[in-house]
Design an enzyme around this catalytic site. Structure first.
Site, PDB file in Angstrom:
ATOM      1  N   LYS A   1       1.284  -1.146   0.207  1.00 42.69           N
ATOM      2  CA  LYS A   1      -0.019  -0.637  -0.042  1.00 42.69           C
ATOM      3  C   LYS A   1       0.378   1.376  -0.037  1.00 42.69           C
ATOM      4  CE  LYS A   1      -4.497  -2.363   1.662  1.00 42.69           C
ATOM      5  NZ  LYS A   1      -4.284  -3.430   1.791  1.00 42.69           N
TER       6      LYS A   1
HETATM    7  C1  LIG Z   1      -4.133  -4.732   0.909  1.00 37.08           C
HETATM    8  C2  LIG Z   1      -3.366  -5.862   0.341  1.00 37.08           C
HETATM    9  C3  LIG Z   1      -4.173  -6.871   0.316  1.00 37.08           C
HETATM   10  C4  LIG Z   1      -5.535  -6.648  -0.750  1.00 37.08           C
HETATM   11  O1  LIG Z   1      -5.183  -5.809  -1.758  1.00 37.08           O
HETATM   12  P1  LIG Z   1      -6.622  -5.296  -2.702  1.00 37.08           P
HETATM   13  O2  LIG Z   1      -6.233  -4.479  -2.973  1.00 37.08           O
HETATM   14  O3  LIG Z   1      -6.987  -4.568  -1.343  1.00 37.08           O
HETATM   15  O4  LIG Z   1      -6.922  -6.292  -3.176  1.00 37.08           O
HETATM   16  C5  LIG Z   1      -3.308  -7.346  -0.131  1.00 37.08           C
HETATM   17  N1  LIG Z   1      -2.027  -7.799   0.390  1.00 37.08           N
HETATM   18  C6  LIG Z   1      -1.980  -7.196   1.771  1.00 37.08           C
HETATM   19  C7  LIG Z   1      -0.604  -7.380   3.007  1.00 37.08           C
HETATM   20  C8  LIG Z   1      -2.349  -5.874   1.971  1.00 37.08           C
HETATM   21  O5  LIG Z   1      -2.244  -4.890   3.047  1.00 37.08           O
END
Ligand SMILES: *Cc1c(COP(=O)(O)O)cnc(C)c1O
Length: 466
Positions: A112
């Site tokens: 993120k």
């Molecule tokens: C947020 C997250 C995901 C999922 O991503 P999306 O865009 O919500 O599908 C997968 N792995 C980690 C470590 C995350 O923080």
């Protein structure tokens, strides 16, 4: 570029407006009116660029005249300067024609950061020069809060208030938030659980006086700028493995469908993608959808890959809009059905021609995959990445085409699961090694909406004339 709502009833916006708005007024999500197109030569030219240069080149068409090209180039440079790996998103090899896209070299060790680091700069750029500010309010069960705080710390145009349930986030997660001591960062430990925190945030958004007077905004994954920033790594990694002359497949650990939707956008923009594999844990609404055409809610099951523990996927509506040729009425009807009947079905023929495959992975297979990846490839992976690896291998159709699994978190973020699988406890990377001795700043507040609101009101640096 103009942006339209998935439900077709909200005003058409430009880039600046879409970044600052988040959710559309008709309840939909904003999408670019059309996908910018990149030729083979354009894609080829990425091979000589740094990650920040590639981001500026690929994202330019989305900005319209909201941001000057030279300014945006400076922003991408700054956004990715804080990543500990020079390549920003490096690729490692696990097996012949099997690769890992390492998205966890940012300040909070999860993917993120890639989008949020840019979003923080976008807020400053779009607001500060006009003397405006926003107040970000969010609830977190751990991960999103720290990535948002890192993205907003020290930004002139932003005050950020993050609520977490007191004593119910891990010590690493808490310290990643509370050891950020910038004046504009406010951590609130609520005497309640995550649902209490989320309910309070929702109530604050629904209090229009409060919302307007503080210019309250959210940084959740429905913000278009977050999806947009995630398109870049599909291209840069694809090119490093032979695109545009060779196609590439991706396996994406998925929850809210933001990350994998960005891969879909990359394919619409010209990247040759053979397969996009949607990998879920036991919370498998997406996997069920792609295999049966039925999108139906079920309860949330806690797992060892908690960032994918969701009931419905908030970004999925963007994909539905594309599936239905941007017919806002059709999307509205389906979302209505989801609310009133708990689900809906789409005709499988709409899905069969697409590049998507999907599967789910239970806890046992997740642990076994972490163990096997260490044994076969000498690589420690986190549980989210393991879900991607397991499902990717099962759904892969052609072994001659490179398969890239998105590694969404550093193993040290989920040390218990990794230790359970391998007997090895992953240590924090060097730049975070002193996390447990850093000073913390946070406030404990009761589970009381009015108390939390006054706390925020007293501290947000409101500007009287917006
Ligand atoms: C947020 C997250 C995901 C999922 O991503 P999306 O865009 O919500 O599908 C997968 N792995 C980690 C470590 C995350 O923080």
């Amino acid at each position: 570029m103009r942006y339209i709502s998935t439900r077709g009833e909200a005003p058409v916006l430009n880039f600046k407006e879409v970044v600052l708005t988040g959710l559309a007024r008709d309840g939909g999500l904003y999408l670019p009116e059309s996908w910018p197109q990149f030729s083979k030569e354009d894609i080829q030219s990425l091979a000589g660029m740094s990650y920040a240069e590639a981001a500026a080149f690929l994202l330019q068409p989305f900005l319209g005249d909201s941001i000057d090209a030279a300014d945006f180039r400076k922003m991408t440079e700054k956004a990715y300067a804080g990543f500990v790996h020079n390549a920003v998103v490096p690729v490692s090899q696990l097996d012949s024609n099997e690769f890992l896209m390492e998205l966890y070299h940012g300040p909070t060790l999860a993917f993120k950061d890639v989008a949020l680091q840019l979003l923080g700069l976008l807020y400053d750029h779009l607001l500060a020069r006009e003397g405006k500010r926003v107040t970000i309010v969010g609830a977190t069960s751990g991960d999103t809060g720290s990535a948002a705080i890192e993205a907003c710390r020290g930004r002139e145009a932003v005050d950020i208030f993050i609520l977490h349930p007191k004593g119910r986030v891990s010590e690493v997660q808490r310290r990643q938030m509370t050891t950020v001591l910038d004046d504009n960062v406010h951590n609130i430990a609520v005497e309640g659980d995550f649902d209490d925190c989320q309910a309070m945030v929702k109530a604050m958004f629904n209090d229009h006086d409060f919302r307007d007077s503080l210019a309250v905004s959210a940084v959740n994954s429905i913000n278009w700028a977050r999806v947009m920033a995630q398109i870049v790594y599909y291209f840069t990694v694809g090119v490093s493995l032979g695109a545009p002359s060779r196609p590439v497949s991706f396996s994406v650990p998925s929850g809210n469908f933001g990350d994998v939707y960005a891969g879909y956008a990359a394919s619409k923009m010209g990247l040759p993608v053979e397969q996009l594999i949607v990998a879920t844990n036991r919370n498998d609404i997406l996997s069920r959808f792609f295999n049966s055409g039925e999108y139906r809610k079920s309860g949330v099951n806690p797992t060892i890959s908690p960032s994918m523990d969701i009931q419905v996927s908030s970004n999925f509506e963007r994909f539905l809009a594309d599936l239905y040729g941007r017919d806002g009425g059709a999307v509205s009807d389906l979302m209505q059905k989801l609310d009133s009947e708990g689900g809906f079905s789409v005709n499988m023929s709409l899905l069969n021609e697409g590049i998507f495959s999907a599967g789910c992975c239970d806890e046992e297979e997740t642990l076994a995959t972490i163990r096997r990846t260490l044994k076969d490839s000498a690589k420690l992976v986190d549980p989210h990445t393991a879900v991607g690896l397991a499902v990717g291998n099962r759904c892969r159709k052609n072994k001659d085409i490179p398969l890239v699994t998105l590694s969404t978190a550093h193993p040290a973020k989920f040390p218990d699961a990794v230790e359970e699988a391998t007997g090895e406890r992953p240590g924090l990377p060097k730049h975070m090694a002193d996390l447990f001795s850093r000073d913390e700043r946070l406030v404990d507040l009761p589970n009381n909406l009015e108390t939390v609101k006054s706390y925020i009101k007293e501290r947000a640096r409101i500007l009287t004339e917006a």
